[in-house]
Design a protein around this motif. Structure first.
Motif, mmCIF file in Angstrom:
data_model
loop_
_atom_site.group_PDB
_atom_site.id
_atom_site.type_symbol
_atom_site.label_atom_id
_atom_site.label_comp_id
_atom_site.label_asym_id
_atom_site.label_seq_id
_atom_site.Cartn_x
_atom_site.Cartn_y
_atom_site.Cartn_z
ATOM 1 N N UNK A 153 -45.992 22.948 4.043
ATOM 2 C CA UNK A 153 -44.909 22.417 4.880
ATOM 3 C C UNK A 153 -43.616 23.156 4.542
ATOM 4 N N UNK A 154 -42.816 23.480 5.556
ATOM 5 C CA UNK A 154 -41.556 24.177 5.321
ATOM 6 C C UNK A 154 -40.542 23.809 6.389
ATOM 7 N N UNK A 155 -39.337 23.427 5.951
ATOM 8 C CA UNK A 155 -38.227 23.193 6.870
ATOM 9 C C UNK A 155 -36.985 23.871 6.303
ATOM 10 N N UNK A 156 -36.188 24.439 7.190
ATOM 11 C CA UNK A 156 -34.892 25.023 6.830
ATOM 12 C C UNK A 156 -33.902 24.598 7.912
ATOM 13 N N UNK A 157 -32.767 24.049 7.490
ATOM 14 C CA UNK A 157 -31.726 23.652 8.448
ATOM 15 C C UNK A 157 -30.387 24.157 7.937
ATOM 16 N N UNK A 201 -28.713 35.011 8.933
ATOM 17 C CA UNK A 201 -29.746 36.032 9.124
ATOM 18 C C UNK A 201 -30.603 36.120 7.865
ATOM 19 N N UNK A 202 -31.913 35.983 8.058
ATOM 20 C CA UNK A 202 -32.842 35.934 6.934
ATOM 21 C C UNK A 202 -34.088 36.724 7.277
ATOM 22 N N UNK A 203 -34.601 37.466 6.301
ATOM 23 C CA UNK A 203 -35.936 38.031 6.418
ATOM 24 C C UNK A 203 -36.914 37.116 5.708
ATOM 25 N N UNK A 204 -38.139 37.029 6.187
ATOM 26 C CA UNK A 204 -39.083 36.092 5.579
ATOM 27 C C UNK A 204 -40.486 36.688 5.558
ATOM 28 N N UNK A 205 -41.298 36.147 4.676
ATOM 29 C CA UNK A 205 -42.700 36.522 4.627
ATOM 30 C C UNK A 205 -43.419 35.874 5.815
ATOM 31 N N UNK A 206 -43.743 36.678 6.802
ATOM 32 C CA UNK A 206 -44.378 36.143 8.008
ATOM 33 C C UNK A 206 -45.722 35.523 7.690
ATOM 34 N N UNK A 207 -46.430 36.103 6.730
ATOM 35 C CA UNK A 207 -47.737 35.554 6.361
ATOM 36 C C UNK A 207 -47.602 34.137 5.804
ATOM 37 N N UNK A 208 -46.550 33.897 4.992
ATOM 38 C CA UNK A 208 -46.400 32.590 4.349
ATOM 39 C C UNK A 208 -45.667 31.572 5.225
ATOM 40 N N UNK A 209 -44.658 32.023 5.981
ATOM 41 C CA UNK A 209 -43.779 31.086 6.684
ATOM 42 C C UNK A 209 -43.807 31.202 8.202
ATOM 43 N N UNK A 210 -44.520 32.179 8.739
ATOM 44 C CA UNK A 210 -44.484 32.437 10.175
ATOM 45 C C UNK A 210 -44.811 31.239 11.032
ATOM 46 N N UNK A 211 -45.763 30.435 10.647
ATOM 47 C CA UNK A 211 -46.176 29.314 11.500
ATOM 48 C C UNK A 211 -45.167 28.166 11.512
ATOM 49 N N UNK A 212 -44.170 28.230 10.588
ATOM 50 C CA UNK A 212 -43.152 27.174 10.561
ATOM 51 C C UNK A 212 -41.833 27.614 11.198
ATOM 52 N N UNK A 213 -41.749 28.880 11.617
ATOM 53 C CA UNK A 213 -40.459 29.454 12.020
ATOM 54 C C UNK A 213 -39.814 28.703 13.179
ATOM 55 N N UNK A 214 -40.587 28.196 14.112
ATOM 56 C CA UNK A 214 -40.015 27.538 15.287
ATOM 57 C C UNK A 214 -39.278 26.256 14.943
ATOM 58 N N UNK A 215 -39.594 25.662 13.829
ATOM 59 C CA UNK A 215 -38.920 24.408 13.476
ATOM 60 C C UNK A 215 -37.651 24.632 12.650
ATOM 61 N N UNK A 216 -37.378 25.873 12.251
ATOM 62 C CA UNK A 216 -36.184 26.148 11.447
ATOM 63 C C UNK A 216 -34.941 26.120 12.330
ATOM 64 N N UNK A 251 -31.193 29.558 11.969
ATOM 65 C CA UNK A 251 -31.707 30.737 11.272
ATOM 66 C C UNK A 251 -32.022 31.829 12.282
ATOM 67 N N UNK A 252 -31.512 33.029 12.001
ATOM 68 C CA UNK A 252 -31.885 34.205 12.794
ATOM 69 C C UNK A 252 -32.743 35.101 11.920
ATOM 70 N N UNK A 253 -33.943 35.392 12.379
ATOM 71 C CA UNK A 253 -34.854 36.202 11.588
ATOM 72 C C UNK A 253 -34.503 37.673 11.730
ATOM 73 N N UNK A 254 -34.333 38.333 10.589
ATOM 74 C CA UNK A 254 -33.983 39.748 10.536
ATOM 75 C C UNK A 254 -34.975 40.442 9.608
ATOM 76 N N UNK A 273 -32.072 37.351 1.874
ATOM 77 C CA UNK A 273 -30.738 37.338 2.465
ATOM 78 C C UNK A 273 -30.107 38.694 2.159
ATOM 79 N N UNK A 274 -29.797 39.478 3.197
ATOM 80 C CA UNK A 274 -29.299 40.819 2.879
ATOM 81 C C UNK A 274 -28.213 41.312 3.806
ATOM 82 N N UNK A 275 -27.825 40.565 4.823
ATOM 83 C CA UNK A 275 -26.662 40.956 5.619
ATOM 84 C C UNK A 275 -25.405 40.364 4.991
#
Length: 327
Positions: A53-57, A63-78, A81-84, A96-98
């Motif tokens: 389970x993962x939530x980010x608010x 702007x955040x880069x993320x591990x798509x393998x680990x968090x990709x299926x939760x991205x729509x509920x964040x 957050x802008x994925x970079x 976080x790198x911008x």
């Protein structure tokens, strides 16, 4: 008993390090461009590589880069957050790198595996982790690179067990890290890596302040950071490659252990350590030597107005042990 001790090995021109203030690390909750973006996270896994389970608010766009393998299926509920993916660092869960200032507060991250680091910052990013828990993961909690700034305030980093990386936090390449406001880094384990608790390398600056505690951390096995491989060192703190660490403000390095040397703190390769301001380095243990401090390779250690006590090693160099030749 308070003591004032000065150890110097092959005198170095390094400074004393940073004061333990948020201002030195980009400010507590704001930057020149305005208030920090505030985020709350809950990331829960089961230590088998799967996030359950993962939530980010966030209250403003981050702007955040993320591990798509680990968090990709939760991205729509964040939220907020802008994925970079261009800023994604390999082996990190979130990057976080911008140019930004992000406050992560009231958050919990547990059970993460399948990555080497959890929260990564680089470049002109200022990250503050406050009133949060990062625990029981198989990954380093916070990794700071490339002149970034990270502050850990009133937070706990505990029971993380990591292979080939530090157990708690790591700072590289001119990054600056402040651990303050009674934060605790405890019971972390680094396997085949030095630094069970905190690692500072590559001209980075780490300050441990505000009655924070680095305790019960351990490093086991052969350190893969340098060749030839040697048994790990720096159960609590490992300092190398011209990095600077300051322990101040009544903070404590205690009950840590290492396979080789520096159960409390290991400092080599022109590293600089200052312990001051009624701080303590006590009750640490090294299987090799230097239960409290293991020092070598043009390193400098200064202890002023602080306590070094009850450190042990089988070679009877409990308080400190150093060599003037490169390690």
């Amino acid at each position: 008993m308070l003591i004032g001790v000065f150890f110097m090995l092959l005198a170095s021109g390094h400074g004393q390090g940073l004061a333990g203030s948020d201002a030195a690390y980009g400010g507590r909750h704001s930057t020149q461009d305005g208030e920090a973006a505030q985020c709350r996270m809950s990331i829960l896994g089961n230590n088998n590589g799967t996030i359950s389970n993962a939530t980010i608010a966030c209250n403003s766009r981050v702007s955040v880069g993320f591990s798509e393998q680990r968090l990709g299926r939760f991205a729509k509920r964040f939220e907020g957050v802008s994925w970079d993916q261009a800023c994604m660092r390999p082996a990190c869960l979130l990057s976080f790198c911008t140019s930004s200032h992000v406050l992560v507060s009231g958050s919990i991250i547990k059970g993460v595996s399948g990555v080497q680091h959890i929260l990564c910052v680089s470049g002109s990013v200022n990250l503050t982790v406050q009133d949060s828990l990062i625990s029981n993961n198989n990954a380093t909690a916070v990794a700071a690179y490339n002149t970034s700034r990270a502050v850990v305030r009133s937070s706990t980093i505990s029971y993380n067990t990591v292979v080939d990386a530090p157990g708690g936090l790591t700072a590289h390449d001119d990054a600056r890290v402040l651990i303050t406001a009674r934060s605790r880094v405890y019971s972390n384990v680094a396997i085949n890596s030095s630094a069970g608790g905190v690692r500072a390398v590559g001209r980075s600056h780490v300050t441990i302040a505000g009655e924070s505690v680095i305790s019960h951390n351990d490093c086991d096995g052969l350190d893969t950071y340098k060749l030839p491989k040697v048994s790990c060192q720096g159960g609590g703190v490992f300092v190398a490659d011209n990095a600077i660490v300051v322990v101040e403000g009544g903070s404590r390095i205690q009950h840590n252990s290492a396979d080789l040397k520096g159960g409390g703190i290991s400092v080599i390769e022109s590293g600089v350590v200052t312990v001051r301001g009624r701080s303590m380095v006590c009750n640490n243990m090294a299987i090799g030597h230097g239960g409290g401090f293991g020092v070598g390779g043009h390193a400098v250690v200064t202890v002023v107005g602080s306590v070094v006590c009850n450190n042990t090693s089988p070679n009877r160099s409990g308080g400190s042990r150093w060599r003037t030749a490169p390690v």
